[in-house]
Design a protein around this motif. Structure first.
Motif, PDB file in Angstrom:
ATOM      1  N   HIS A  92     -21.585   9.853  -5.379  1.00 20.79           N
ATOM      2  CA  HIS A  92     -21.250  11.264  -5.263  1.00 20.79           C
ATOM      3  C   HIS A  92     -21.538  11.625  -3.813  1.00 20.79           C
ATOM      4  O   HIS A  92     -22.688  11.602  -3.372  1.00 20.79           O
ATOM      5  N   ALA A  93     -20.498  11.914  -3.048  1.00 19.09           N
ATOM      6  CA  ALA A  93     -20.645  12.229  -1.627  1.00 19.09           C
ATOM      7  C   ALA A  93     -21.249  13.623  -1.455  1.00 19.09           C
ATOM      8  O   ALA A  93     -21.236  14.431  -2.389  1.00 19.09           O
ATOM      9  N   PRO A  94     -21.776  13.935  -0.271  1.00 10.28           N
ATOM     10  CA  PRO A  94     -22.447  15.225  -0.058  1.00 10.28           C
ATOM     11  C   PRO A  94     -21.601  16.452  -0.381  1.00 10.28           C
ATOM     12  O   PRO A  94     -22.127  17.469  -0.812  1.00 10.28           O
ATOM     13  N   ASP A  95     -20.294  16.373  -0.205  1.00  9.84           N
ATOM     14  CA  ASP A  95     -19.440  17.539  -0.479  1.00  9.84           C
ATOM     15  C   ASP A  95     -18.895  17.544  -1.909  1.00  9.84           C
ATOM     16  O   ASP A  95     -18.025  18.335  -2.236  1.00  9.84           O
ATOM     17  N   GLY A  96     -19.396  16.650  -2.767  1.00 10.57           N
ATOM     18  CA  GLY A  96     -18.981  16.647  -4.173  1.00 10.57           C
ATOM     19  C   GLY A  96     -17.862  15.680  -4.497  1.00 10.57           C
ATOM     20  O   GLY A  96     -17.479  15.537  -5.652  1.00 10.57           O
ATOM     21  N   GLU A  97     -17.328  15.006  -3.501  1.00  9.98           N
ATOM     22  CA  GLU A  97     -16.251  14.047  -3.749  1.00  9.98           C
ATOM     23  C   GLU A  97     -16.837  12.732  -4.261  1.00  9.98           C
ATOM     24  O   GLU A  97     -18.037  12.500  -4.186  1.00  9.98           O
ATOM     25  N   TYR A  98     -15.960  11.871  -4.763  1.00  6.36           N
ATOM     26  CA  TYR A  98     -16.379  10.590  -5.327  1.00  6.36           C
ATOM     27  C   TYR A  98     -15.891   9.465  -4.429  1.00  6.36           C
ATOM     28  O   TYR A  98     -14.740   9.449  -4.004  1.00  6.36           O
ATOM     29  N   VAL A  99     -16.801   8.518  -4.132  1.00  9.12           N
ATOM     30  CA  VAL A  99     -16.458   7.343  -3.332  1.00  9.12           C
ATOM     31  C   VAL A  99     -17.001   6.118  -4.060  1.00  9.12           C
ATOM     32  O   VAL A  99     -18.152   6.104  -4.486  1.00  9.12           O
ATOM     33  N   THR A 100     -16.165   5.102  -4.214  1.00  5.37           N
ATOM     34  CA  THR A 100     -16.583   3.906  -4.928  1.00  5.37           C
ATOM     35  C   THR A 100     -16.304   2.650  -4.111  1.00  5.37           C
ATOM     36  O   THR A 100     -15.345   2.595  -3.347  1.00  5.37           O
ATOM     37  N   LEU A 101     -17.176   1.683  -4.302  1.00  4.19           N
ATOM     38  CA  LEU A 101     -16.992   0.356  -3.736  1.00  4.19           C
ATOM     39  C   LEU A 101     -16.666  -0.575  -4.888  1.00  4.19           C
ATOM     40  O   LEU A 101     -17.365  -0.566  -5.904  1.00  4.19           O
ATOM     41  N   LYS A 102     -15.608  -1.356  -4.750  1.00  5.84           N
ATOM     42  CA  LYS A 102     -15.246  -2.330  -5.779  1.00  5.84           C
ATOM     43  C   LYS A 102     -14.934  -3.655  -5.120  1.00  5.84           C
ATOM     44  O   LYS A 102     -14.260  -3.693  -4.095  1.00  5.84           O
ATOM     45  N   GLN A 103     -15.438  -4.725  -5.738  1.00  2.73           N
ATOM     46  CA  GLN A 103     -15.148  -6.080  -5.279  1.00  2.73           C
ATOM     47  C   GLN A 103     -14.827  -6.932  -6.495  1.00  2.73           C
ATOM     48  O   GLN A 103     -15.382  -6.710  -7.572  1.00  2.73           O
ATOM     49  N   SER A 104     -13.973  -7.941  -6.290  1.00  7.55           N
ATOM     50  CA  SER A 104     -13.632  -8.821  -7.395  1.00  7.55           C
ATOM     51  C   SER A 104     -12.962 -10.089  -6.882  1.00  7.55           C
ATOM     52  O   SER A 104     -12.379 -10.100  -5.795  1.00  7.55           O
ATOM     53  N   MET A 105     -13.042 -11.122  -7.714  1.00 10.52           N
ATOM     54  CA  MET A 105     -12.334 -12.374  -7.454  1.00 10.52           C
ATOM     55  C   MET A 105     -10.982 -12.370  -8.169  1.00 10.52           C
ATOM     56  O   MET A 105     -10.258 -13.363  -8.126  1.00 10.52           O
ATOM     57  N   ASP A 106     -10.628 -11.258  -8.804  1.00 11.68           N
ATOM     58  CA  ASP A 106      -9.351 -11.130  -9.496  1.00 11.68           C
ATOM     59  C   ASP A 106      -8.212 -11.276  -8.479  1.00 11.68           C
ATOM     60  O   ASP A 106      -8.429 -11.185  -7.268  1.00 11.68           O
ATOM     61  N   LYS A 107      -7.000 -11.453  -8.968  1.00 10.53           N
ATOM     62  CA  LYS A 107      -5.842 -11.545  -8.078  1.00 10.53           C
ATOM     63  C   LYS A 107      -5.772 -10.271  -7.236  1.00 10.53           C
ATOM     64  O   LYS A 107      -5.911  -9.164  -7.749  1.00 10.53           O
ATOM     65  N   ARG A 108      -5.537 -10.448  -5.946  1.00 13.44           N
ATOM     66  CA  ARG A 108      -5.654  -9.361  -4.967  1.00 13.44           C
ATOM     67  C   ARG A 108      -4.795  -8.132  -5.295  1.00 13.44           C
ATOM     68  O   ARG A 108      -5.308  -7.030  -5.372  1.00 13.44           O
ATOM     69  N   ILE A 109      -3.498  -8.317  -5.475  1.00 12.53           N
ATOM     70  CA  ILE A 109      -2.593  -7.170  -5.651  1.00 12.53           C
ATOM     71  C   ILE A 109      -2.921  -6.373  -6.923  1.00 12.53           C
ATOM     72  O   ILE A 109      -3.088  -5.151  -6.852  1.00 12.53           O
TER      73      ILE A 109
END
Length: 178
Positions: A92-109
């Protein structure tokens, strides 16, 4: 005639009861505090244990932010070693927005399409934290996707959310793998 008078009393009693119920409801509404203008208190999650687990189990260097200001609240964390070693960390960013980090070995596209919720790749690439990130724009989320050349060991890294590109860049710049 006596029957009609009894029905009038019953209707009158129902109207009085309804009026009393409405009056009590109005009093309760006026005197019970309610904070409609305040944002809900979003709980901060501690993701250290999941991060350590992910870093031990994943086949790629798992990233997490270091040095983000305290106003950035981690709100969700998941590591799924069964599903392509997928790592998720939401803020939860300071101004109320949402930011996520995602990583995976799944197929890129397909992974990028899922992580960005259908955002489209742009021609814009930018250098953030010594690595090249490609901008994606979409209806619900915008995103920065680490270029394939900079991603380690076949994993795909995406920083996405409702936040501005400046906020996404702040997250991308803070990412460390150790």
């Amino acid at each position: 005639m006596a029957g009609a008078n009894g029905k009038q009393n019953t209707v009158r009693d129902m109207v009085l009861s309804l009026g009393l119920i409405v009056l009590v409801g109005l009093v309760m509404y006026l005197f019970i505090p309610h904070d409609d203008d305040q944002e809900p208190d979003i709980k901060r999650v501690d993701y250290r244990v999941e991060l350590l687990t992910a870093r031990r189990a994943a086949a790629y260097p798992v990233a997490a932010p270091q040095g983000l200001p305290q106003a950035w609240k981690p709100t969700s964390v998941r590591f799924d070693g069964q599903e392509h070693d997928s790592w998720h960390l939401g803020f939860h960013a300071p101004d109320g927005e949402y930011v996520t980090l995602k990583q995976s070995m799944d197929k890129r596209i397909p992974f990028i399409e899922d992580a960005t919720q259908g955002a489209e790749e742009t021609e814009v690439a930018e250098e953030i934290g010594g690595r090249t990130w490609i901008r994606y724009t979409g209806g619900r989320y915008d995103a920065l996707v680490l270029s394939e050349d900079d991603d380690a060991k076949g994993a795909t890294t995406v920083v996405a959310g409702t936040g501005s590109f400046e906020q996404l860049a702040t997250m991308a710049k803070a990412l460390r793998t150790s």
